[in-house]
Design a protein around this motif. Structure first.
Motif, PDB file in Angstrom:
ATOM      1  N   LEU A  70     -15.073  45.624  -6.815  1.00 53.69           N
ATOM      2  CA  LEU A  70     -13.830  44.858  -6.931  1.00 53.69           C
ATOM      3  C   LEU A  70     -13.759  43.897  -5.745  1.00 53.69           C
ATOM      4  O   LEU A  70     -13.621  44.314  -4.598  1.00 53.69           O
ATOM      5  N   ALA A  73      -9.901  39.482 -12.952  1.00 54.69           N
ATOM      6  CA  ALA A  73      -9.414  40.696 -13.607  1.00 54.69           C
ATOM      7  C   ALA A  73      -7.890  40.682 -13.716  1.00 54.69           C
ATOM      8  O   ALA A  73      -7.324  41.400 -14.548  1.00 54.69           O
ATOM      9  N   ASP A  74      -7.231  39.865 -12.891  1.00 56.58           N
ATOM     10  CA  ASP A  74      -5.770  39.745 -12.963  1.00 56.58           C
ATOM     11  C   ASP A  74      -5.305  39.302 -14.356  1.00 56.58           C
ATOM     12  O   ASP A  74      -4.164  39.549 -14.745  1.00 56.58           O
ATOM     13  N   ALA A 114      -7.279  45.755 -20.231  1.00 59.00           N
ATOM     14  CA  ALA A 114      -7.475  46.560 -19.027  1.00 59.00           C
ATOM     15  C   ALA A 114      -7.872  47.989 -19.386  1.00 59.00           C
ATOM     16  O   ALA A 114      -8.760  48.581 -18.756  1.00 59.00           O
ATOM     17  N   ALA A 132     -10.513  39.584  -8.256  1.00 60.03           N
ATOM     18  CA  ALA A 132      -9.062  39.787  -8.379  1.00 60.03           C
ATOM     19  C   ALA A 132      -8.338  39.103  -7.237  1.00 60.03           C
ATOM     20  O   ALA A 132      -8.661  39.294  -6.074  1.00 60.03           O
ATOM     21  N   PRO A 147      -5.492  42.538  -6.195  1.00 55.10           N
ATOM     22  CA  PRO A 147      -6.033  43.818  -6.670  1.00 55.10           C
ATOM     23  C   PRO A 147      -4.974  44.904  -6.834  1.00 55.10           C
ATOM     24  O   PRO A 147      -5.107  45.771  -7.705  1.00 55.10           O
ATOM     25  N   ARG A 152      -2.259  44.829  -8.208  1.00 58.01           N
ATOM     26  CA  ARG A 152      -1.589  44.775  -9.510  1.00 58.01           C
ATOM     27  C   ARG A 152      -2.446  45.316 -10.640  1.00 58.01           C
ATOM     28  O   ARG A 152      -1.973  45.451 -11.769  1.00 58.01           O
ATOM     29  N   LEU A 153      -3.710  45.598 -10.358  1.00 52.69           N
ATOM     30  CA  LEU A 153      -4.565  46.187 -11.385  1.00 52.69           C
ATOM     31  C   LEU A 153      -4.210  47.655 -11.572  1.00 52.69           C
ATOM     32  O   LEU A 153      -3.583  48.277 -10.716  1.00 52.69           O
ATOM     33  N   ILE A 188      -8.413  51.679 -12.527  1.00 52.06           N
ATOM     34  CA  ILE A 188      -9.495  50.688 -12.410  1.00 52.06           C
ATOM     35  C   ILE A 188      -9.904  50.558 -10.951  1.00 52.06           C
ATOM     36  O   ILE A 188     -11.089  50.597 -10.600  1.00 52.06           O
ATOM     37  N   ARG A 189      -8.914  50.435 -10.074  1.00 55.27           N
ATOM     38  CA  ARG A 189      -9.216  50.280  -8.647  1.00 55.27           C
ATOM     39  C   ARG A 189     -10.000  51.470  -8.112  1.00 55.27           C
ATOM     40  O   ARG A 189     -10.928  51.308  -7.305  1.00 55.27           O
TER      41      ARG A 189
END
Length: 350
Positions: free
Chosen positions: A45, A143-144, A151, A171, A174, A176-177, A181-182
Motif C-alpha cells: 500500500l 485505491a481511494d 473494495a 492511495a 489510506p 479511508r480504505l 485491506i490495510r
C-alpha cells in the motif's frame, strides 16, 4: 503539393514513462530489501498526498519486478531502452494490469469510481500464468476510488492471493480504505517533497514556463509535483489573480465579477480549471484559518472565527467533490463558493 503531415504528438509525461523518482529513497530501499531477502509481500500500500510520486513509484516497482529484479541497485531503475520499460510505458506488457476509473460504456462518461466488475476481471488476470516474466503485477490507482463492492472484491484477492502475484495499491488517503485491506498490505508511506526538489523537477518537466512562475508554483505546491505542474500551467496565473481580487474585496463580493468568473469556469471543457479554482480557494481559506488560529495580523482572517473558517474549508471540499462526481452545474457551484466567503455564510451544497 500535398501538405506534410503534422508532427506526432509527444507522449504525455506521466508515471508510466517516468525515468526519475525524486525524494523516496527509503521506500525504494524497503522494497528492494524485501525482494533481496526473499520476503516479498504479495500486496503493498503506497500512501501519501496526491501528486508526490506514488504512481511513479508503483510503475517503477512494476517494471523492475517484471524485468526480473536485475542488478543490486536499490533505486530499481531500468533504462528506457529496456523491453520491460518500453512495454509498460505503452501499456502492452502482458503481465501488468492497471486498475483505474474508466469510461462507462452506457453513458460514454468517465466513471467516478472503480466498479466491482473491473476488480473481478483483475482477479482473473492474476490467476493466469505469467506470459513473459515470473510475476503478474497489478497496480490499483488510486485505491481511494474503489466503491464498496469493488473494495470487498479486492479484499478477497488479498485474502487468497494467487501465487507469483504482486498488488501495488496507490492511495491518497489510506486511512479511508477498509481496515481489512490495510491490514493485509505492507505500507510504504511517502512524504511531500521538499520545495527545492519540486522546483528542480519543474525545471525538467516544464522548461517553457518562465522561471519566476516555476519558483512560485513550487513554493505553494505543498510538496506535490502534480500540483506544481497544474499551478505552473497556462491559465493558472489568471485564476490566481481573479481569486486574489475576490479575496481583497472581502467582506463584499462583487456580483458582476463573481458572475463573470462563474461563467468562465462553467463553460464546456473547463472542468480542470474549475477543479484548480476550487483547490486554490480552499488554500486561501486554509491560510485564513491558520492566521485566525495564531492571531496573525490578517484583515480577512479577522472577519470570522477559526471555527467558521474550518467549516467553510470543509464544505468547499464537499461542494467541489459533489460537483465533479455528480456532474452538477459548475457555474452555480462557483457562485455558491464565492458567496460562502462572506462572514456568516456557508456554501449552498445541493
Amino acid at each position: 503539393m500535398a501538405k506534410a503531415p503534422p508532427p506526432a504528438e509527444p507522449i504525455e509525461p506521466g508515471p508510466r514513462h517516468a525515468e526519475r523518482l525524486v525524494g523516496h529513497d527509503a521506500a525504494l530501499a524497503a522494497f528492494h530489501a524485501a525482494w533481496r531477502g526473499g520476503r516479498l509481500h504479495h500486496a503493498w500500500l503506497i500512501g501519501g498526498p496526491a501528486g508526490i510520486g506514488k504512481a511513479t513509484l508503483a510503475f517503477r516497482i512494476a517494471r523492475w519486478v517484471l524485468a526480473g529484479g536485475p542488478g543490486t541497485d536499490a533505486s530499481l531503475a531500468l533504462p528506457p531502452s529496456h523491453p520491460a520499460f518500453r512495454k509498460v510505458a505503452i501499456g502492452s506488457h502482458p503481465d501488468l494490469a492497471v486498475l483505474e476509473r474508466n469510461e462507462n460504456a452506457k453513458t460514454g462518461r468517465m466513471r467516478t469510481e472503480i466498479v466491482v466488475d473491473d476488480v473481478r476481471t483483475l482477479a482473473s488476470f492474476l490467476r493466469l500464468t505469467p506470459a513473459e516474466s515470473d510475476w503478474r503485477v497489478a497496480i490499483v490507482d488510486p485505491a481511494d476510488d474503489l466503491n464498496r463492492e469493488a473494495a470487498n472484491a479486492l479484499l478477497k484477492i488479498l485474502e487468497e492471493p494467487p501465487p507469483r502475484a504482486l498488488l501495488l495499491l496507490v492511495a491518497h488517503a489510506p486511512g479511508r480504505l477498509l481496515p481489512t485491506i490495510r491490514s493485509r498490505c505492507r505500507r510504504l508511506t511517502l512524504r511531500p517533497l521538499a520545495e527545492g526538489e519540486v522546483a528542480a523537477l519543474l525545471d525538467t518537466l516544464a522548461p517553457d514556463v518562465p522561471p519566476a512562475e516555476r519558483r512560485a508554483a513550487a513554493a505553494i505546491a505543498r510538496g506535490s509535483v502534480g500540483r506544481a505542474l497544474t499551478l505552473a500551467g497556462e491559465g493558472a496565473s489568471a485564476l490566481k489573480r481573479a481569486l486574489q481580487e475576490v479575496i481583497d474585496r472581502l467582506p463584499e463580493v462583487d456580483p458582476v465579477a463573481a458572475h463573470a468568473l462563474a461563467d468562465s469556469l462553467g463553460r464546456p471543457g473547463a472542468e480542470e480549471e474549475f477543479a484548480l479554482f476550487m483547490e486554490l480557494l480552499r488554500d486561501a481559506v486554509a491560510a485564513r484559518a491558520r492566521a485566525a488560529a495564531t492571531g496573525g495580523a490578517d484583515r480577512i482572517a479577522a472577519l470570522r472565527p477559526l471555527e467558521e473558517w474550518g467549516a467553510v474549508w470543509e464544505n468547499l471540499g464537499r461542494l467541489a467533490r459533489m460537483t465533479a462526481g455528480l456532474t452538477l452545474d459548475r457555474k452555480q457551484a462557483v457562485l455558491s463558493a464565492l458567496s460562502a466567503l462572506r462572514p456568516g455564510a456557508v456554501p449552498d451544497i445541493p
